[in-house]
Design an enzyme around this catalytic site. Structure first.
Site: not given
Ligand code: NAP
Ligand code: MG
Length: 504
Positions: A203, A278, A312, A408
């Site tokens: 997804k 992650e 991240c 963050e």
């Molecule tokens: P996010 O809001 O946590 O979303 C990540 C994914 O999870 C998206 O596909 C999102 O879908 C989905 N999601 C949201 N709510 C969910 C739920 N209740 N159940 C299951 N899936 C759900 O993160 P983001 O804003 O897209 O990305 C930024 C974050 O990613 C930052 O915190 C960053 O640090 C982190 N990140 C970490 C790494 C690492 O390797 N550690 C790498 C890159 C990014 P939708 O967006 O479609 O709603």
């Protein structure tokens, strides 16, 4: 502007192939077929540089996820895939890498249109890393092995046994990825799944679904059997939640925020689904006092501004020795103040828009909170009209009571504060719930070596930041996650260990 004129400006300079793909209506990819959303819902996809709606994708619901999980289960247990030899999976992954490489220019354009980043960066960083990582994982397919042991069972001294372990694929993987590096994050999950013999339901983030769909087409074109890779587009709280809590999957591989990661971990635990998470970070950049302030400012700017701060491991907290503090802040203000903002298709632009209006407003809200809590805005500090732009921003004179230091931000915002000695800076670097990355800038080897073990983070860079390689693991200490991506460590997270004990 009329709608036609808007589309014209969005796609100016973009190849016909990328434009045709983006503008097509997209369904889910399930069991080797393109299918519409079960509920008929369609979600708009925006160009972050203008806010224009470029296309629509299927809005997935639980029923779509059910269907995709069944397809992945069937492929895993019953179909051709379950009988493929390691060497066949290796060859398939090499073909997939070749296909991504052959279409890298087009994929980079799709990524730029969908995510906002520069085409050149997507091409040189995201796509080259994706290709190299698929090749790296291809090599692992034939190198997964167990151990053989001669047991001496203490309570059966007169009998003989032989024992060994087998590394078996964990099964159906639910992969949920964020929007900052869409195609790369997808590949970081799909390549280990395929190398180990798993199948996957992916997804992508709702904001950036397009490159994952193109990836599925490429995977099909190189002979990936139906059901091995499935892509369900949709929102996190619907499609994502249905996937992470699905009793039919064996592992969730998630990259995203710590907040959502906790929800996913809890949902997975109900079914004892394996999880790797992650998550977010608030990575410190520590400059020791032997560094040239101009070089330190350059390094710190790269550490925070890569991908407009949407990384991240972004180096978002800078600590500079008090003797050099003023010079480094001035250097950074000069760099940030001189950066040109523009569309990802504008070769002159040094920074693009953020991914969405929501993120733009979130980041602007953090900058305001920094001001209110007493930070000094040394550069930037504003949003720009047109697309979802935020100026590269330097917040000086910050402290650990401020939200901008603790949370963050995930945008082009750097906090800076001075320190006086090594123990103090180690304590400040660790004063965070996160532990993803950190960098130390110095040529004083003995102090660098003393600092490395003190810092509680999954990666410590020295005189660089955000540099990754397929062979070196990436992941978080503390609330930055569980498990690792990349490197040989990832193989363990997509396999189960089976013990065989045989009486002979
Ligand atoms: P996010 O809001 O946590 O979303 C990540 C994914 O999870 C998206 O596909 C999102 O879908 C989905 N999601 C949201 N709510 C969910 C739920 N209740 N159940 C299951 N899936 C759900 O993160 P983001 O804003 O897209 O990305 C930024 C974050 O990613 C930052 O915190 C960053 O640090 C982190 N990140 C970490 C790494 C690492 O390797 N550690 C790498 C890159 C990014 P939708 O967006 O479609 O709603
Ligand atoms: Mg999101």
């Amino acid at each position: 502007m009329t709608q036609a004129a808007e589309q014209q400006s969005v796609f100016a300079g973009v190849s016909a192939a990328a434009r045709a793909f983006v503008e097509r209506e997209h369904g889910h990819y399930i069991g080797g077929e393109w299918v519409g959303a079960s509920g008929g819902e369609r979600l708009p996809v925006h160009d972050p540089a203008t806010g224009t709606v470029m296309t629509r994708v299927a809005g997935g619901q639980g029923a779509d996820v059910d269907r995709a999980v069944s397809a992945a289960r069937h492929a895993f247990e019953d179909a051709e895939w379950s009988r493929m030899r390691p060497v066949d999976r290796e060859r398939l992954l090499f073909r997939l890498a070749d296909a991504i490489e052959a279409h890298a220019d087009e994929l980079a354009e799709i990524e730029s249109l969908d995510q906002g980043k520069a085409v050149g960066m997507a091409r040189n960083l995201d796509l080259t890393m994706a290709v190299d990582f698929v090749r790296y994982m291809a090599g692992w397919a034939t190198k997964i092995d167990g151990r053989s042991v001669q047991p001496s069972v203490p309570y059966l001294p007169d009998q003989q046994f032989t024992g060994w372990t087998r590394k078996e694929p964990v099964g159906v993987v639910g992969a949920i990825v964020p929007w900052n590096f869409p195609v790369l994050m997808a590949v970081w999950k799909l390549a280990p799944a395929l190398a180990t013999g798993c199948t996957a339901v992916l997804k992508p983030a709702e904001e950036t679904p397009l490159s994952a769909l193109r990836l599925a087409e490429l995977a099909e074109s190189v002979g990936t059997p139906a059901g091995v890779i499935n892509v369900v587009t949709g929102e996190g709280h619907t499609a994502g939640a249905a996937l992470s809590g699905h009793p039919g999957i064996d592992k969730v591989a998630f990259t995203g925020s710590t907040e959502v990661g906790k929800l996913i971990g809890k949902a997975a635990m109900d079914n004892m689904t394996r999880v790797s998470l992650e998550l977010g970070g608030k990575s410190p950049v520590v400059v020791l006092d032997d560094m040239d302030p101009a070089a330190a400012a350059q390094g710190a700017a790269q550490a925070i501004f890569l991908n407009h701060g949407q990384v991240c491991t972004a180096g978002s907290r800078l600590y500079v020795h008090s003797r050099q503090y003023g010079a480094v802040v001035d250097g950074l203000a000069g760099i940030a103040g001189g950066m040109r903002l523009g569309s990802g298709r504008d070769p002159q632009a040094q920074m693009g828009p953020l991914v969405s209006r929501e993120q733009q407003q979130r980041v602007a809200g953090y900058i305001d909170s920094g001001r209110e809590q007493g930070a000094r805005v040394a550069a930037g500090g504003h949003t720009r009209e047109g697309g979802y732009f935020v100026e590269p921003t330097i917040l000086a004179d910050t402290n650990h009571d401020m939200r901008v230091v603790r949370e963050e931000i995930f945008g082009p915002v750097l906090t800076v504060m001075p320190y006086d000695d090594l123990d103090e800076v180690a304590r400040l670097a660790n004063d965070t719930p996160y532990g993803l990355g950190a960098s130390i800038w110095s040529n004083d080897l003995s102090r660098v070596h003393r600092l490395i073990p003190k810092i509680r983070a999954g990666t410590v860079w020295v005189n660089c930041h955000n540099v990754l390689d397929p062979a070196l693991p990436l992941g978080g200490f503390k609330q930055s996650g569980i498990g690792r991506e990349l490197g040989r460590e990832v193989v363990d997270l997509y396999t189960e260990t089976k013990t065989v004990m045989m009486s002979i």
